[in-house]
Design a protein around this motif. Structure first.
Motif, mmCIF file in Angstrom:
data_model
loop_
_atom_site.group_PDB
_atom_site.id
_atom_site.type_symbol
_atom_site.label_atom_id
_atom_site.label_comp_id
_atom_site.label_asym_id
_atom_site.label_seq_id
_atom_site.Cartn_x
_atom_site.Cartn_y
_atom_site.Cartn_z
ATOM 1 N N PHE A 130 23.143 16.996 58.211
ATOM 2 C CA PHE A 130 21.828 17.452 57.196
ATOM 3 C C PHE A 130 22.681 16.322 55.723
ATOM 4 O O PHE A 130 24.430 16.388 55.578
ATOM 5 N N HIS A 131 22.134 15.525 55.280
ATOM 6 C CA HIS A 131 22.643 15.392 53.788
ATOM 7 C C HIS A 131 21.341 16.815 52.823
ATOM 8 O O HIS A 131 20.483 16.501 52.908
ATOM 9 N N ILE A 132 22.264 17.459 51.992
ATOM 10 C CA ILE A 132 21.169 18.682 51.904
ATOM 11 C C ILE A 132 21.533 18.356 49.636
ATOM 12 O O ILE A 132 22.402 18.522 49.801
ATOM 13 N N GLY A 192 16.043 15.475 46.997
ATOM 14 C CA GLY A 192 16.455 14.446 47.758
ATOM 15 C C GLY A 192 15.699 13.364 48.809
ATOM 16 O O GLY A 192 16.435 11.759 48.973
ATOM 17 N N ARG A 193 14.529 13.273 48.323
ATOM 18 C CA ARG A 193 13.151 12.636 48.581
ATOM 19 C C ARG A 193 13.888 11.131 47.494
ATOM 20 O O ARG A 193 13.989 10.115 47.555
ATOM 21 N N ARG A 194 13.702 11.912 46.577
ATOM 22 C CA ARG A 194 13.881 10.677 45.191
ATOM 23 C C ARG A 194 15.254 9.908 45.277
ATOM 24 O O ARG A 194 15.715 8.885 45.066
ATOM 25 N N ASP A 195 16.462 11.297 45.636
ATOM 26 C CA ASP A 195 17.740 10.366 45.662
ATOM 27 C C ASP A 195 18.211 9.605 46.689
ATOM 28 O O ASP A 195 18.790 7.900 46.916
ATOM 29 N N VAL A 203 17.433 15.587 55.363
ATOM 30 C CA VAL A 203 17.602 14.951 54.249
ATOM 31 C C VAL A 203 17.181 16.868 54.818
ATOM 32 O O VAL A 203 15.503 16.609 54.993
ATOM 33 N N MET A 204 17.940 17.719 54.035
ATOM 34 C CA MET A 204 17.107 19.041 53.847
ATOM 35 C C MET A 204 17.489 19.725 52.380
ATOM 36 O O MET A 204 18.099 18.564 51.442
ATOM 37 N N SER A 219 25.321 17.315 48.179
ATOM 38 C CA SER A 219 25.558 16.585 47.741
ATOM 39 C C SER A 219 24.751 17.519 45.874
ATOM 40 O O SER A 219 24.022 18.225 46.063
ATOM 41 N N GLU A 220 25.873 17.057 45.207
ATOM 42 C CA GLU A 220 25.571 17.924 43.602
ATOM 43 C C GLU A 220 25.364 18.888 44.443
ATOM 44 O O GLU A 220 25.088 20.851 44.051
#
Length: 170
Positions: A58-60, A67-70, A118-119, A141-142
């Motif tokens: 998972f990329h959270i 998540g969609r944008r980055d 992506v979550m 992330s962040e």
């Protein structure tokens, strides 16, 4: 699943996490300045791990939209041997390794059956969606901008399955 092509050329400060992983480390913190490539490095690290160990990753992000944008829709510029090209960040996954890609779910399944997704961690409902799956790698992330209970929800899963976590901060 052996793969011979170079997938990502890490910058000098991005290499220690690979060495630490080879030494058995399972927790990573990247406190890097803006534009240092935190998410791209996390994505590359994850892909390398997906090829070694089949599982869910998972990329959270603080929000699913972020998540969609980055990651999912982001276009980056890459320079190799003096030649610049533009590519979608998600295209770091070579087409020949992909079994399926779901644009709505922002999920990629590799031919070896590893899953990248992506979550978001926007609210309680988003955090609840983290329950149930068995990720063996997560990349908040962040993290400082997301709900703390997102990570707290996944700690027992990572402990049970010998998983890893890679935090990215600015």
């Amino acid at each position: 699943m052996p793969y011979s092509r170079e997938l990502f050329r890490p910058r000098s400060y991005q290499r220690p996490s690979r060495l630490a992983r080879k030494a058995g480390y399972k927790k990573f913190i990247k406190l890097w300045h803006r534009r240092a490539g935190k998410d791209r490095d996390s994505l590359a690290f994850c892909l390398e791990e997906m090829l070694k160990r089949v599982g869910v990753y998972f990329h959270i992000f603080p929000s699913l939209n972020q998540g969609r944008r980055d990651i999912w829709d982001n276009v980056i510029q890459e320079r190799v041997n003096g030649i610049e090209r533009s590519l979608r960040m998600i295209d770091m996954f070579p087409a020949e390794l992909i079994e399926s890609k779901d644009e709505n779910e922002m999920q990629i399944v590799l031919k070896n059956k590893s899953v990248y997704q992506v979550m978001g961690a926007d609210d309680r409902k988003a955090v609840d969606r983290l329950r149930g799956p068995n990720p063996i790698g997560i990349m908040p992330s962040e993290y400082g901008h997301m709900r703390e209970d997102a990570y707290l929800t996944l700690i027992p899963v990572l402990a049970e399955n010998n998983g890893w976590v890679m935090f990215g901060y600015t």
